[in-house]
Design a protein around this motif. Structure first.
Motif, mmCIF file in Angstrom:
data_model
loop_
_atom_site.group_PDB
_atom_site.id
_atom_site.type_symbol
_atom_site.label_atom_id
_atom_site.label_comp_id
_atom_site.label_asym_id
_atom_site.label_seq_id
_atom_site.Cartn_x
_atom_site.Cartn_y
_atom_site.Cartn_z
ATOM 1 N N LEU A 92 13.550 -20.390 17.529
ATOM 2 C CA LEU A 92 13.201 -21.419 17.164
ATOM 3 C C LEU A 92 11.619 -20.825 15.481
ATOM 4 N N MET A 93 10.897 -20.500 16.589
ATOM 5 C CA MET A 93 9.890 -19.810 15.798
ATOM 6 C C MET A 93 10.383 -19.453 15.102
ATOM 7 N N GLY A 94 11.364 -17.910 15.328
ATOM 8 C CA GLY A 94 11.960 -17.024 14.875
ATOM 9 C C GLY A 94 12.323 -17.343 13.653
ATOM 10 N N ARG A 95 13.469 -18.129 13.444
ATOM 11 C CA ARG A 95 13.957 -19.018 12.370
ATOM 12 C C ARG A 95 13.829 -19.237 11.410
ATOM 13 N N ASP A 99 12.974 -18.540 7.607
ATOM 14 C CA ASP A 99 12.945 -19.189 6.390
ATOM 15 C C ASP A 99 11.940 -19.833 6.060
ATOM 16 N N ARG A 100 10.991 -19.450 6.082
ATOM 17 C CA ARG A 100 10.037 -20.396 5.730
ATOM 18 C C ARG A 100 9.971 -21.235 4.829
ATOM 19 N N THR A 101 10.308 -20.602 3.693
ATOM 20 C CA THR A 101 10.654 -21.676 2.069
ATOM 21 C C THR A 101 12.012 -22.375 2.845
ATOM 22 N N GLY A 102 12.838 -22.712 3.625
ATOM 23 C CA GLY A 102 13.204 -23.451 4.590
ATOM 24 C C GLY A 102 13.024 -24.672 4.724
ATOM 25 N N TYR A 103 11.677 -23.988 5.982
ATOM 26 C CA TYR A 103 10.917 -24.930 6.955
ATOM 27 C C TYR A 103 10.318 -25.346 6.244
ATOM 28 N N LEU A 104 9.789 -25.204 5.159
ATOM 29 C CA LEU A 104 8.672 -26.284 3.960
ATOM 30 C C LEU A 104 9.467 -27.248 3.288
ATOM 31 N N ALA A 105 10.568 -26.545 2.711
ATOM 32 C CA ALA A 105 11.408 -27.162 2.248
ATOM 33 C C ALA A 105 11.889 -28.649 3.230
ATOM 34 N N LEU A 106 12.088 -28.548 4.713
ATOM 35 C CA LEU A 106 12.152 -29.669 5.382
ATOM 36 C C LEU A 106 10.971 -30.632 5.197
ATOM 37 N N LEU A 107 9.530 -29.854 5.629
ATOM 38 C CA LEU A 107 8.494 -30.469 5.404
ATOM 39 C C LEU A 107 8.329 -31.110 4.459
ATOM 40 N N GLU A 108 8.452 -30.915 3.043
ATOM 41 C CA GLU A 108 8.486 -31.488 1.767
ATOM 42 C C GLU A 108 9.435 -32.741 2.090
ATOM 43 N N TYR A 154 9.832 -30.803 21.907
ATOM 44 C CA TYR A 154 10.302 -30.481 19.778
ATOM 45 C C TYR A 154 9.042 -31.601 19.735
ATOM 46 N N LEU A 155 8.060 -31.960 20.022
ATOM 47 C CA LEU A 155 6.920 -31.910 19.615
ATOM 48 C C LEU A 155 5.974 -31.105 19.233
ATOM 49 N N ALA A 156 5.430 -30.376 20.265
ATOM 50 C CA ALA A 156 4.404 -29.497 20.597
ATOM 51 C C ALA A 156 5.160 -28.322 19.507
ATOM 52 N N MET A 157 6.641 -28.037 19.325
ATOM 53 C CA MET A 157 6.789 -27.347 18.633
ATOM 54 C C MET A 157 6.788 -27.702 16.847
ATOM 55 N N LEU A 158 7.044 -28.688 17.184
ATOM 56 C CA LEU A 158 6.960 -29.022 15.187
ATOM 57 C C LEU A 158 5.423 -29.255 15.474
ATOM 58 N N GLY A 159 4.763 -29.427 15.900
ATOM 59 C CA GLY A 159 3.170 -29.237 15.532
ATOM 60 C C GLY A 159 2.589 -27.417 15.278
ATOM 61 N N ILE A 185 3.708 -20.079 22.024
ATOM 62 C CA ILE A 185 4.931 -20.764 22.868
ATOM 63 C C ILE A 185 5.245 -20.180 24.294
ATOM 64 N N GLU A 186 4.778 -19.105 24.744
ATOM 65 C CA GLU A 186 4.304 -19.394 26.132
ATOM 66 C C GLU A 186 3.643 -20.188 26.796
ATOM 67 N N ARG A 187 2.282 -20.514 26.623
ATOM 68 C CA ARG A 187 1.886 -21.882 26.846
ATOM 69 C C ARG A 187 2.355 -23.143 26.802
ATOM 70 N N ILE A 188 2.720 -23.419 25.440
ATOM 71 C CA ILE A 188 3.517 -24.775 25.043
ATOM 72 C C ILE A 188 5.164 -24.695 26.435
ATOM 73 N N VAL A 189 5.537 -23.749 26.992
ATOM 74 C CA VAL A 189 6.523 -23.973 28.125
ATOM 75 C C VAL A 189 5.704 -24.162 28.838
ATOM 76 N N GLU A 190 5.194 -22.925 29.015
ATOM 77 C CA GLU A 190 4.799 -22.753 30.503
ATOM 78 C C GLU A 190 4.114 -24.616 31.336
ATOM 79 N N THR A 191 3.549 -25.369 30.250
ATOM 80 C CA THR A 191 2.536 -26.123 30.017
ATOM 81 C C THR A 191 3.642 -27.438 30.880
ATOM 82 N N VAL A 192 5.106 -27.526 29.580
ATOM 83 C CA VAL A 192 5.701 -28.692 29.312
ATOM 84 C C VAL A 192 7.233 -28.562 30.049
ATOM 85 N N VAL A 193 7.446 -27.193 30.747
ATOM 86 C CA VAL A 193 8.978 -27.605 31.295
ATOM 87 C C VAL A 193 8.654 -27.058 33.353
#
Length: 196
Positions: A92-95, A99-108, A154-159, A185-193
């Protein structure tokens, strides 16, 4: 209304570029025409209005930022444990990074949805559909945790994606010895999953 699908796709992608760079206020048909390198007035032949263009950008971004089915199939060959969830979050982070432009457009799009009720309704439905699809995928794949796990991920990765793409310096060194974004990413998954 014009029916050349290749030109329509090029105009929508040009709209993504303009939206990411200029924000929603800069998303005009004239700006899209200039970005696409077509004569002035072309975009107005392809879209009924700005809302139509924004809806088509939303649809296009879901295609541009979607996971590669081959990558998903390959990952699903692994054991269904926390490390697989980590691999999915890295994908997810790699995508988003590629496509940073695409993701910034999503934020817009999110920001514009706060100002336009008609866009808010369709965009809320679109984003909620993505979250629901993520929950269904998680369950069907037999990954550890349930809908609450997916929602918190979802919330953690979005942030994390938001900070990484817009203000990456905010997270540098915040947790000593933890790399950004990979280590986070490793810490998020260790904490949440939960453990499998």
């Amino acid at each position: 209304m014009a029916r050349n699908p290749e030109r329509r796709a090029a105009l929508v992608d040009a709209g993504v570029e303009v939206l990411a760079r200029e924000g929603a206020r800069g998303l005009t048909f004239r700006a899209v025409d200039a970005e696409a390198g077509v004569p002035v007035g072309t975009a107005s032949n392809y879209f009924t209005g700005r809302d139509d263009l924004l809806r088509q950008i939303d649809t296009r971004l879901h295609v541009r930022l979607a996971p590669d089915p081959e990558v998903i199939a390959e990952l699903l060959q692994r054991p269904k444990d926390r490390s697989l969830v980590t691999a999915f979050m890295h994908d997810l982070m790699g995508r988003a990074t590629r496509d940073r432009t695409g993701y910034l457009a999503l934020l817009e799009m999110r920001l514009e949805a706060t100002r336009r009720p008609e866009l808010r309704a369709s965009y809320t439905e679109s984003v909620r559909g993505d979250l629901t699809e993520g929950m269904e995928f998680h369950r069907a794949a037999g990954l550890p945790g349930g809908d609450e796990t997916v929602t918190v991920l979802y919330l953690a990765m979005l942030g994390l994606i938001l900070e990484h793409l817009t203000l990456p310096g905010v997270l540098e060194g915040v947790l000593p010895g933890v790399g950004v974004p990979e280590g986070l990413i490793e810490r998020i998954v260790e904490t949440v999953v939960p453990e499998a």
